[in-house]
Design an enzyme around this catalytic site. Structure first.
Site, short mmCIF file in Angstrom:
data_model
loop_
_atom_site.label_atom_id
_atom_site.label_comp_id
_atom_site.label_asym_id
_atom_site.label_seq_id
_atom_site.Cartn_x
_atom_site.Cartn_y
_atom_site.Cartn_z
N CYS A 34 6.85 7.23 34.93
CA CYS A 34 6.74 8.35 36.16
C CYS A 34 5.33 8.12 36.32
O CYS A 34 5.85 8.73 37.96
CB CYS A 34 6.42 10.04 35.30
N CYS A 88 -4.15 -0.86 10.52
CA CYS A 88 -3.27 -1.27 9.50
C CYS A 88 -3.60 -3.06 9.91
O CYS A 88 -3.52 -3.97 8.44
CB CYS A 88 -2.24 -1.28 9.20
N ARG A 147 7.59 5.82 29.68
CA ARG A 147 8.29 5.97 29.64
C ARG A 147 7.73 7.15 30.88
O ARG A 147 7.44 7.38 31.87
CB ARG A 147 8.85 7.08 28.77
N CYS A 186 1.32 -1.39 0.17
CA CYS A 186 0.10 0.09 -0.14
C CYS A 186 0.54 1.19 -0.13
O CYS A 186 0.95 1.89 -0.50
CB CYS A 186 -1.26 -0.13 1.55
N HIS A 187 2.15 1.25 0.88
CA HIS A 187 2.82 2.32 1.34
C HIS A 187 3.62 2.62 0.53
O HIS A 187 4.78 3.56 0.46
CB HIS A 187 2.94 2.46 2.77
N CYS A 202 7.21 19.12 37.99
CA CYS A 202 8.84 18.88 38.61
C CYS A 202 9.06 19.21 36.61
O CYS A 202 10.34 19.98 36.22
CB CYS A 202 8.82 17.61 38.03
N HIS A 203 8.24 19.07 35.37
CA HIS A 203 8.91 19.35 34.54
C HIS A 203 8.60 21.09 33.47
O HIS A 203 9.68 21.55 32.78
CB HIS A 203 8.43 18.22 33.38
#
Lengths: 129, 106, 249
Positions: free
Chosen positions: C210, C103, C206, C69-70, C168-169
Protein backbone atom coordinates in the site's frame (compact mmCIF):
# COMPACT_ATOMS: atom_id res chain seq x y z
CA UNK A 1 3.93 26.86 0.97
CA UNK A 2 3.45 29.87 -1.29
CA UNK A 3 3.14 29.67 -5.01
CA UNK A 4 4.83 32.62 -6.64
CA UNK A 5 5.02 33.84 -10.18
CA UNK A 6 4.06 31.22 -12.74
CA UNK A 7 2.03 29.21 -10.24
CA UNK A 8 0.06 32.18 -8.91
CA UNK A 9 -3.53 31.48 -7.95
CA UNK A 10 -6.18 34.04 -8.86
CA UNK A 11 -9.69 33.23 -7.67
CA UNK A 12 -10.15 29.48 -8.20
CA UNK A 13 -7.73 29.23 -11.11
CA UNK A 14 -4.05 29.19 -12.02
CA UNK A 15 -4.01 31.33 -15.19
CA UNK A 16 -0.33 31.10 -16.21
CA UNK A 17 0.61 27.99 -18.19
CA UNK A 18 3.30 25.81 -16.62
CA UNK A 19 4.99 25.09 -19.97
CA UNK A 20 4.44 25.33 -23.72
CA UNK A 21 1.06 24.73 -25.44
CA UNK A 22 -0.58 21.46 -24.38
CA UNK A 23 -0.91 18.58 -26.83
CA UNK A 24 -4.36 16.95 -26.81
CA UNK A 25 -3.16 13.51 -27.95
CA UNK A 26 -0.40 13.37 -25.32
CA UNK A 27 -2.87 14.59 -22.70
CA UNK A 28 -5.29 11.74 -23.37
CA UNK A 29 -2.44 9.23 -23.24
CA UNK A 30 -1.37 10.56 -19.83
CA UNK A 31 -4.90 10.35 -18.47
CA UNK A 32 -5.43 6.69 -19.45
CA UNK A 33 -1.91 5.62 -18.40
CA UNK A 34 -2.25 3.84 -15.02
CA UNK A 35 1.37 4.63 -14.15
CA UNK A 36 1.64 8.26 -15.37
CA UNK A 37 -1.55 10.18 -14.59
CA UNK A 38 -3.42 7.16 -13.16
CA UNK A 39 -6.52 9.37 -13.44
CA UNK A 40 -8.85 6.47 -14.24
CA UNK A 41 -8.15 4.81 -10.88
CA UNK A 42 -10.54 7.39 -9.42
CA UNK A 43 -12.28 9.08 -12.37
CA UNK A 44 -14.50 7.66 -15.07
CA UNK A 45 -14.71 9.42 -18.41
CA UNK A 46 -15.47 9.19 -22.16
CA UNK A 47 -12.83 6.54 -22.93
CA UNK A 48 -14.74 3.71 -24.61
CA UNK A 49 -11.73 1.38 -24.91
CA UNK A 50 -10.91 1.66 -21.19
CA UNK A 51 -12.22 -0.83 -18.66
CA UNK A 52 -12.35 -0.76 -14.85
CA UNK A 53 -12.50 2.99 -14.30
CA UNK A 54 -12.87 3.98 -10.65
CA UNK A 55 -15.77 5.79 -9.02
CA UNK A 56 -14.04 7.81 -6.32
CA UNK A 57 -14.15 11.11 -8.22
CA UNK A 58 -16.36 12.99 -10.69
CA UNK A 59 -16.79 11.83 -14.27
CA UNK A 60 -14.42 13.74 -16.54
CA UNK A 61 -17.03 14.08 -19.30
CA UNK A 62 -17.98 17.74 -19.68
CA UNK A 63 -14.94 18.96 -17.70
CA UNK A 64 -14.14 21.30 -20.62
CA UNK A 65 -17.58 22.91 -20.28
CA UNK A 66 -17.59 23.19 -16.49
CA UNK A 67 -14.10 24.65 -16.12
CA UNK A 68 -11.73 26.91 -18.04
CA UNK A 69 -8.00 26.26 -18.50
CA UNK A 70 -6.96 28.17 -15.36
CA UNK A 71 -9.46 26.27 -13.21
CA UNK A 72 -8.40 22.88 -14.64
CA UNK A 73 -4.73 23.74 -14.22
CA UNK A 74 -5.19 24.56 -10.51
CA UNK A 75 -7.30 21.45 -9.87
CA UNK A 76 -4.62 19.21 -11.36
CA UNK A 77 -1.47 21.00 -10.23
CA UNK A 78 -2.40 21.99 -6.66
CA UNK A 79 -5.83 20.62 -5.73
CA UNK A 80 -4.95 20.85 -2.03
CA UNK A 81 -4.95 24.63 -2.30
CA UNK A 82 -8.66 24.49 -3.15
CA UNK A 83 -9.73 21.68 -0.84
CA UNK A 84 -7.17 20.69 1.81
CA UNK A 85 -8.82 17.35 2.60
CA UNK A 86 -9.22 16.23 -1.01
CA UNK A 87 -7.98 12.82 -2.13
CA UNK A 88 -7.04 14.37 -5.49
CA UNK A 89 -3.21 14.45 -5.53
CA UNK A 90 -1.50 17.78 -6.22
CA UNK A 91 0.27 16.72 -9.39
CA UNK A 92 2.75 19.59 -9.49
CA UNK A 93 3.57 19.72 -5.75
CA UNK A 94 7.02 18.80 -4.44
CA UNK A 95 6.74 20.29 -0.95
CA UNK A 96 4.55 19.66 2.07
CA UNK A 97 4.63 15.90 1.51
CA UNK A 98 5.51 13.24 4.07
CA UNK A 99 7.86 10.29 3.59
CA UNK A 100 7.90 10.30 -0.20
CA UNK A 101 9.43 7.12 -1.68
CA UNK A 102 13.07 7.65 -2.62
CA UNK A 103 12.66 7.53 -6.43
CA UNK A 104 10.10 10.34 -6.27
CA UNK A 105 11.59 12.73 -3.71
CA UNK A 106 11.65 16.29 -5.04
CA UNK A 107 9.78 15.32 -8.21
CA UNK A 108 6.20 16.25 -9.08
CA UNK A 109 3.89 13.44 -10.27
CA UNK A 110 3.55 15.22 -13.63
CA UNK A 111 5.83 17.91 -15.03
CA UNK A 112 4.58 21.23 -16.33
CA UNK A 113 4.27 20.10 -19.97
CA UNK A 114 2.36 16.98 -19.02
CA UNK A 115 -0.10 19.08 -17.00
CA UNK A 116 -0.57 21.45 -19.94
CA UNK A 117 -1.22 18.40 -22.18
CA UNK A 118 -3.86 17.07 -19.76
CA UNK A 119 -5.51 20.52 -19.49
CA UNK A 120 -5.60 20.78 -23.28
CA UNK A 121 -7.32 17.39 -23.60
CA UNK A 122 -9.83 18.04 -20.81
CA UNK A 123 -10.84 21.30 -22.49
CA UNK A 124 -12.05 19.18 -25.46
CA UNK A 125 -14.50 17.28 -23.22
CA UNK A 126 -17.55 19.48 -23.78
CA UNK A 127 -20.37 16.95 -23.35
CA UNK A 128 -21.62 16.16 -19.84
CA UNK A 129 -22.04 12.40 -19.02
CA UNK B 1 11.87 -32.10 -1.69
CA UNK B 2 8.96 -29.75 -2.25
CA UNK B 3 6.08 -29.71 0.22
CA UNK B 4 3.14 -31.76 -1.01
CA UNK B 5 -0.41 -32.19 0.25
CA UNK B 6 -2.49 -35.10 -1.01
CA UNK B 7 -6.14 -35.51 -0.11
CA UNK B 8 -7.71 -38.94 -0.54
CA UNK B 9 -11.26 -39.33 0.83
CA UNK B 10 -11.84 -41.69 3.72
CA UNK B 11 -14.88 -43.96 4.19
CA UNK B 12 -15.02 -44.87 0.49
CA UNK B 13 -17.37 -47.61 -0.72
CA UNK B 14 -16.84 -49.76 -3.80
CA UNK B 15 -18.19 -47.98 -6.87
CA UNK B 16 -17.99 -44.46 -5.40
CA UNK B 17 -16.67 -41.73 -7.68
CA UNK B 18 -14.18 -39.86 -5.52
CA UNK B 19 -12.08 -36.72 -5.94
CA UNK B 20 -8.34 -36.83 -5.33
CA UNK B 21 -6.81 -33.40 -4.59
CA UNK B 22 -3.13 -32.53 -4.73
CA UNK B 23 -1.11 -29.40 -3.95
CA UNK B 24 2.61 -29.03 -4.48
CA UNK B 25 4.91 -26.17 -3.54
CA UNK B 26 6.63 -24.89 -6.69
CA UNK B 27 7.37 -21.41 -8.09
CA UNK B 28 6.25 -22.30 -11.65
CA UNK B 29 8.56 -19.64 -13.01
CA UNK B 30 7.20 -18.84 -16.48
CA UNK B 31 10.39 -17.77 -18.23
CA UNK B 32 8.73 -14.51 -19.27
CA UNK B 33 9.47 -12.44 -16.16
CA UNK B 34 12.47 -10.12 -15.76
CA UNK B 35 14.51 -9.62 -12.61
CA UNK B 36 15.04 -6.04 -11.33
CA UNK B 37 18.31 -5.96 -13.28
CA UNK B 38 16.38 -6.52 -16.52
CA UNK B 39 17.59 -10.07 -17.15
CA UNK B 40 15.02 -12.78 -17.94
CA UNK B 41 14.41 -15.22 -15.09
CA UNK B 42 14.78 -18.70 -16.63
CA UNK B 43 11.73 -20.94 -16.95
CA UNK B 44 11.37 -23.48 -14.15
CA UNK B 45 8.06 -25.30 -14.13
CA UNK B 46 6.52 -28.67 -13.41
CA UNK B 47 5.64 -29.84 -16.93
CA UNK B 48 3.91 -33.15 -16.23
CA UNK B 49 1.85 -34.74 -13.48
CA UNK B 50 1.00 -38.44 -13.51
CA UNK B 51 -1.04 -40.54 -11.10
CA UNK B 52 -1.01 -44.34 -11.16
CA UNK B 53 -3.15 -46.73 -9.13
CA UNK B 54 -1.49 -50.06 -8.42
CA UNK B 55 0.86 -49.35 -11.32
CA UNK B 56 -1.82 -48.40 -13.86
CA UNK B 57 -1.95 -44.80 -15.07
CA UNK B 58 -5.32 -43.27 -14.15
CA UNK B 59 -4.63 -39.56 -14.68
CA UNK B 60 -1.98 -37.45 -16.40
CA UNK B 61 -1.65 -33.76 -17.19
CA UNK B 62 0.81 -31.72 -19.24
CA UNK B 63 1.42 -28.35 -17.61
CA UNK B 64 2.61 -25.11 -19.26
CA UNK B 65 3.85 -21.73 -18.00
CA UNK B 66 0.31 -20.40 -17.67
CA UNK B 67 -0.22 -22.60 -14.62
CA UNK B 68 0.18 -20.59 -11.39
CA UNK B 69 2.70 -21.28 -8.65
CA UNK B 70 1.93 -24.04 -6.16
CA UNK B 71 -0.26 -26.00 -8.62
CA UNK B 72 -3.48 -27.53 -7.35
CA UNK B 73 -4.48 -30.58 -9.41
CA UNK B 74 -7.65 -32.51 -8.64
CA UNK B 75 -9.25 -35.37 -10.54
CA UNK B 76 -11.90 -38.02 -10.03
CA UNK B 77 -11.69 -41.79 -10.12
CA UNK B 78 -14.06 -44.68 -9.54
CA UNK B 79 -13.02 -46.59 -6.41
CA UNK B 80 -13.23 -50.31 -7.09
CA UNK B 81 -10.65 -51.73 -4.68
CA UNK B 82 -8.09 -50.67 -2.11
CA UNK B 83 -4.56 -49.96 -3.21
CA UNK B 84 -1.70 -47.53 -3.51
CA UNK B 85 -1.87 -44.28 -5.46
CA UNK B 86 1.47 -43.03 -6.77
CA UNK B 87 1.88 -39.40 -7.77
CA UNK B 88 4.72 -38.06 -9.90
CA UNK B 89 5.57 -34.42 -10.65
CA UNK B 90 8.22 -33.91 -13.35
CA UNK B 91 9.99 -30.55 -13.64
CA UNK B 92 12.24 -28.66 -16.06
CA UNK B 93 15.32 -29.29 -13.92
CA UNK B 94 14.99 -33.02 -14.59
CA UNK B 95 13.61 -33.70 -11.14
CA UNK B 96 10.80 -36.07 -10.33
CA UNK B 97 8.94 -35.84 -7.03
CA UNK B 98 7.20 -39.07 -6.15
CA UNK B 99 4.64 -39.47 -3.36
CA UNK B 100 2.25 -42.26 -2.47
CA UNK B 101 -1.07 -42.40 -0.67
CA UNK B 102 -3.31 -45.21 0.39
CA UNK B 103 -6.86 -45.61 -0.93
CA UNK B 104 -8.98 -47.79 1.37
CA UNK B 105 -12.21 -49.06 -0.17
CA UNK B 106 -14.74 -50.85 2.02
CA UNK C 1 -33.59 16.36 20.27
CA UNK C 2 -31.96 13.08 21.43
CA UNK C 3 -32.34 11.51 18.00
CA UNK C 4 -30.74 14.61 16.44
CA UNK C 5 -27.72 14.28 18.75
CA UNK C 6 -27.50 10.55 17.98
CA UNK C 7 -27.66 11.28 14.27
CA UNK C 8 -24.91 13.88 14.59
CA UNK C 9 -22.74 11.41 16.56
CA UNK C 10 -23.19 8.73 13.93
CA UNK C 11 -22.29 11.18 11.19
CA UNK C 12 -18.90 11.85 12.83
CA UNK C 13 -17.90 8.19 12.44
CA UNK C 14 -16.00 7.13 9.30
CA UNK C 15 -18.34 6.05 6.53
CA UNK C 16 -17.69 2.34 6.97
CA UNK C 17 -18.24 2.46 10.73
CA UNK C 18 -21.85 3.42 10.14
CA UNK C 19 -22.10 0.16 8.21
CA UNK C 20 -21.25 -3.21 9.79
CA UNK C 21 -17.61 -4.29 10.07
CA UNK C 22 -16.94 -6.73 7.22
CA UNK C 23 -14.04 -8.89 6.14
CA UNK C 24 -12.75 -8.54 2.59
CA UNK C 25 -13.60 -12.25 2.28
CA UNK C 26 -17.05 -10.97 1.32
CA UNK C 27 -15.62 -9.05 -1.65
CA UNK C 28 -14.07 -12.14 -3.27
CA UNK C 29 -15.55 -14.21 -6.06
CA UNK C 30 -17.27 -17.46 -5.00
CA UNK C 31 -14.41 -19.46 -6.58
CA UNK C 32 -11.80 -17.72 -4.44
CA UNK C 33 -13.94 -18.05 -1.32
CA UNK C 34 -14.28 -21.79 -2.05
CA UNK C 35 -10.50 -22.05 -2.40
CA UNK C 36 -10.09 -20.53 1.07
CA UNK C 37 -12.78 -22.72 2.64
CA UNK C 38 -11.26 -25.98 1.35
CA UNK C 39 -8.08 -26.83 3.27
CA UNK C 40 -7.27 -29.34 0.51
CA UNK C 41 -7.06 -26.58 -2.11
CA UNK C 42 -5.73 -23.62 -0.07
CA UNK C 43 -2.04 -23.22 -1.06
CA UNK C 44 -1.36 -21.71 2.39
CA UNK C 45 -1.79 -25.22 3.81
CA UNK C 46 1.58 -26.08 2.24
CA UNK C 47 3.14 -23.59 4.67
CA UNK C 48 1.04 -25.07 7.50
CA UNK C 49 2.53 -28.50 6.72
CA UNK C 50 6.03 -26.99 6.86
CA UNK C 51 5.12 -25.28 10.11
CA UNK C 52 4.07 -28.60 11.67
CA UNK C 53 7.45 -30.09 10.75
CA UNK C 54 9.28 -27.11 12.24
CA UNK C 55 7.14 -27.32 15.39
CA UNK C 56 8.50 -30.79 16.20
CA UNK C 57 12.04 -30.29 14.95
CA UNK C 58 14.80 -30.02 17.53
CA UNK C 59 17.00 -27.06 16.66
CA UNK C 60 19.85 -24.89 17.91
CA UNK C 61 22.40 -25.40 20.65
CA UNK C 62 19.55 -26.25 23.06
CA UNK C 63 18.37 -29.09 20.80
CA UNK C 64 14.82 -28.01 21.63
CA UNK C 65 11.70 -28.15 19.51
CA UNK C 66 8.77 -25.76 19.94
CA UNK C 67 6.85 -28.81 21.13
CA UNK C 68 9.28 -29.37 24.00
CA UNK C 69 8.12 -26.15 25.69
CA UNK C 70 4.63 -25.67 24.24
CA UNK C 71 3.44 -29.24 23.81
CA UNK C 72 0.85 -29.66 21.10
CA UNK C 73 0.46 -26.52 18.95
CA UNK C 74 -3.25 -26.60 19.80
CA UNK C 75 -2.30 -25.27 23.21
CA UNK C 76 -1.66 -21.92 21.50
CA UNK C 77 -5.35 -21.47 20.67
CA UNK C 78 -6.26 -17.88 21.49
CA UNK C 79 -2.74 -16.53 21.07
CA UNK C 80 -2.86 -15.15 17.52
CA UNK C 81 -5.93 -12.98 18.18
CA UNK C 82 -4.17 -11.00 20.90
CA UNK C 83 -0.94 -10.26 19.07
CA UNK C 84 0.81 -7.80 18.72
CA UNK C 85 1.07 -7.84 22.51
CA UNK C 86 2.97 -5.98 25.21
CA UNK C 87 5.81 -8.20 26.38
CA UNK C 88 7.17 -7.23 29.79
CA UNK C 89 10.52 -8.93 29.18
CA UNK C 90 10.95 -6.92 25.96
CA UNK C 91 9.57 -3.67 27.50
CA UNK C 92 7.53 -3.08 24.37
CA UNK C 93 4.78 -4.37 22.14
CA UNK C 94 5.91 -7.13 19.76
CA UNK C 95 4.27 -9.02 16.93
CA UNK C 96 3.71 -12.80 16.82
CA UNK C 97 6.45 -13.10 14.19
CA UNK C 98 8.87 -11.23 16.45
CA UNK C 99 7.95 -13.60 19.30
CA UNK C 100 8.79 -16.56 17.06
CA UNK C 101 12.18 -14.95 16.35
CA UNK C 102 12.77 -14.51 20.10
CA UNK C 103 11.94 -18.15 20.85
CA UNK C 104 14.33 -19.28 18.11
CA UNK C 105 17.28 -17.26 19.40
CA UNK C 106 16.70 -17.21 23.15
CA UNK C 107 15.11 -20.63 23.77
CA UNK C 108 16.38 -22.82 20.95
CA UNK C 109 19.70 -20.92 20.82
CA UNK C 110 19.64 -21.25 17.05
CA UNK C 111 20.68 -18.70 14.45
CA UNK C 112 18.03 -16.09 13.82
CA UNK C 113 15.37 -16.22 11.16
CA UNK C 114 14.59 -12.98 9.32
CA UNK C 115 11.10 -11.51 9.45
CA UNK C 116 9.08 -12.53 6.39
CA UNK C 117 11.30 -15.59 5.90
CA UNK C 118 9.59 -18.87 5.03
CA UNK C 119 10.06 -20.61 8.41
CA UNK C 120 8.78 -17.59 10.36
CA UNK C 121 5.71 -17.34 8.12
CA UNK C 122 5.11 -21.10 8.31
CA UNK C 123 5.06 -21.04 12.10
CA UNK C 124 3.06 -17.79 12.16
CA UNK C 125 0.45 -19.39 9.89
CA UNK C 126 0.38 -22.59 11.99
CA UNK C 127 -0.11 -20.64 15.23
CA UNK C 128 -2.72 -18.43 13.54
CA UNK C 129 -4.62 -21.51 12.38
CA UNK C 130 -5.08 -22.55 16.02
CA UNK C 131 -7.19 -19.39 16.52
CA UNK C 132 -9.20 -19.70 13.29
CA UNK C 133 -12.78 -18.66 14.03
CA UNK C 134 -11.94 -16.74 17.20
CA UNK C 135 -12.69 -13.02 17.38
CA UNK C 136 -9.80 -10.56 17.05
CA UNK C 137 -9.28 -8.87 20.40
CA UNK C 138 -9.16 -5.15 21.14
CA UNK C 139 -5.94 -3.54 22.38
CA UNK C 140 -5.17 -3.85 26.10
CA UNK C 141 -4.26 -0.92 28.37
CA UNK C 142 -0.59 -1.94 28.14
CA UNK C 143 -0.83 -1.42 24.38
CA UNK C 144 -2.53 1.99 24.65
CA UNK C 145 0.38 4.20 23.64
CA UNK C 146 1.31 1.91 20.72
CA UNK C 147 -2.34 1.94 19.68
CA UNK C 148 -2.35 5.76 19.68
CA UNK C 149 0.81 5.83 17.59
CA UNK C 150 -0.80 3.37 15.18
CA UNK C 151 -3.90 5.51 14.86
CA UNK C 152 -1.78 8.58 14.09
CA UNK C 153 0.11 6.69 11.39
CA UNK C 154 -3.16 5.40 9.93
CA UNK C 155 -4.49 8.94 9.64
CA UNK C 156 -1.25 10.50 8.38
CA UNK C 157 -1.16 11.54 4.73
CA UNK C 158 1.98 10.22 3.08
CA UNK C 159 3.81 9.71 -0.16
CA UNK C 160 3.95 11.60 -3.41
CA UNK C 161 0.22 10.99 -3.70
CA UNK C 162 -0.34 12.44 -0.22
CA UNK C 163 -2.92 9.89 0.90
CA UNK C 164 -3.62 8.34 4.28
CA UNK C 165 -4.92 4.84 5.01
CA UNK C 166 -8.06 6.44 6.47
CA UNK C 167 -8.90 8.33 3.29
CA UNK C 168 -9.34 5.09 1.36
CA UNK C 169 -10.28 2.50 3.94
CA UNK C 170 -12.52 4.64 6.18
CA UNK C 171 -13.87 7.33 3.84
CA UNK C 172 -14.11 5.36 0.59
CA UNK C 173 -14.45 1.67 1.56
CA UNK C 174 -16.87 -0.01 -0.82
CA UNK C 175 -16.10 2.28 -3.74
CA UNK C 176 -13.82 1.23 -6.62
CA UNK C 177 -10.19 2.16 -7.19
CA UNK C 178 -9.89 1.22 -10.83
CA UNK C 179 -11.28 -2.30 -10.96
CA UNK C 180 -10.72 -3.08 -7.29
CA UNK C 181 -13.32 -2.52 -4.59
CA UNK C 182 -11.64 -0.77 -1.64
CA UNK C 183 -11.99 -3.04 1.40
CA UNK C 184 -12.36 -1.80 4.97
CA UNK C 185 -8.92 -3.34 5.40
CA UNK C 186 -9.27 -5.60 8.44
CA UNK C 187 -6.33 -8.00 8.97
CA UNK C 188 -8.49 -11.05 9.60
CA UNK C 189 -6.54 -13.65 7.64
CA UNK C 190 -2.82 -13.04 8.03
CA UNK C 191 -0.44 -14.48 7.13
CA UNK C 192 -2.34 -15.12 3.93
CA UNK C 193 -1.81 -16.48 0.41
CA UNK C 194 -2.19 -13.60 -1.97
CA UNK C 195 -2.86 -14.71 -5.55
CA UNK C 196 -1.06 -11.58 -6.79
CA UNK C 197 2.06 -12.62 -4.85
CA UNK C 198 1.69 -16.34 -5.63
CA UNK C 199 3.05 -16.50 -2.10
CA UNK C 200 2.20 -16.42 1.60
CA UNK C 201 2.87 -13.08 3.28
CA UNK C 202 2.31 -11.12 6.47
CA UNK C 203 0.12 -8.07 7.07
CA UNK C 204 3.31 -5.99 7.04
CA UNK C 205 4.07 -7.16 3.52
CA UNK C 206 0.60 -6.02 2.51
CA UNK C 207 1.05 -2.65 4.22
CA UNK C 208 4.33 -2.18 2.37
CA UNK C 209 2.45 -2.78 -0.90
CA UNK C 210 0.00 0.00 0.00
CA UNK C 211 2.77 2.40 0.95
CA UNK C 212 4.58 1.72 -2.32
CA UNK C 213 1.24 2.25 -4.04
CA UNK C 214 0.94 5.82 -2.76
CA UNK C 215 4.63 6.32 -3.55
CA UNK C 216 5.65 6.48 0.08
CA UNK C 217 8.84 5.00 1.53
CA UNK C 218 7.67 1.80 3.28
CA UNK C 219 8.59 1.11 6.91
CA UNK C 220 10.96 -1.83 7.47
CA UNK C 221 9.57 -5.15 8.68
CA UNK C 222 9.22 -5.18 12.46
CA UNK C 223 9.82 -1.44 12.79
CA UNK C 224 8.03 0.39 15.64
CA UNK C 225 5.75 2.02 13.05
CA UNK C 226 4.73 -1.34 11.57
CA UNK C 227 4.09 -2.79 15.04
CA UNK C 228 1.97 0.25 15.93
CA UNK C 229 -0.04 -0.07 12.71
CA UNK C 230 -0.58 -3.80 13.39
CA UNK C 231 -1.93 -3.02 16.87
CA UNK C 232 -4.23 -0.29 15.56
CA UNK C 233 -5.57 -2.44 12.71
CA UNK C 234 -6.26 -5.38 15.02
CA UNK C 235 -8.05 -3.16 17.51
CA UNK C 236 -10.05 -1.60 14.66
CA UNK C 237 -11.04 -5.07 13.50
CA UNK C 238 -11.86 -6.40 16.97
CA UNK C 239 -14.83 -8.74 16.94
CA UNK C 240 -14.25 -10.08 13.41
CA UNK C 241 -13.30 -13.77 13.33
CA UNK C 242 -9.77 -14.81 12.37
CA UNK C 243 -9.56 -16.58 8.98
CA UNK C 244 -5.85 -17.46 9.02
CA UNK C 245 -4.53 -18.69 6.68
CA UNK C 246 -6.74 -16.77 4.25
CA UNK C 247 -6.58 -16.36 0.48
CA UNK C 248 -6.90 -12.95 -1.13
CA UNK C 249 -6.81 -11.93 -4.83
Amino acid sequence: MSLAGAQEIIGDGMPTPLAGPGDVTRGRAIIIDRQKGFCLLCHSGPFPEQRFMGNLAPDLAGAGSRYNAAQLRLRIAHSARLAPDTIMPSYFATEGLTRVARPYVGKPILDGQQIEDVVAFLLTLKEAP
Amino acid sequence: MASVLINVPKAVRKGDVIEIKTLISHPMETGFRSAPDGKLIPRDIIYRFVCTFEGVEIFAADLFPAISANPFIAFTMRAERSGTLTFRWLDDKGGAQVETARLDVQ
Amino acid sequence: MRSLILALCLMSLPAWAQAPKTSSFDLMKPETQAMQRDDASNPAMLWIAEGRTLWSEKAGASRKACADCHGDVGSLRGVAVRYPAFKATQHKVITLDQQIQICRVQEQKADPWALESRPVLALSALIGLQSRGLALLPATPAEASTLAQGRALYEERRGQMNLSCAQCHDDNAGKSLGGAVIPQGHPTGYPLYRLEWQDLGSVERRLRNCMVGVRSEPYPYGSPEMVALEVFLRDRAAGLPLETPAIRP
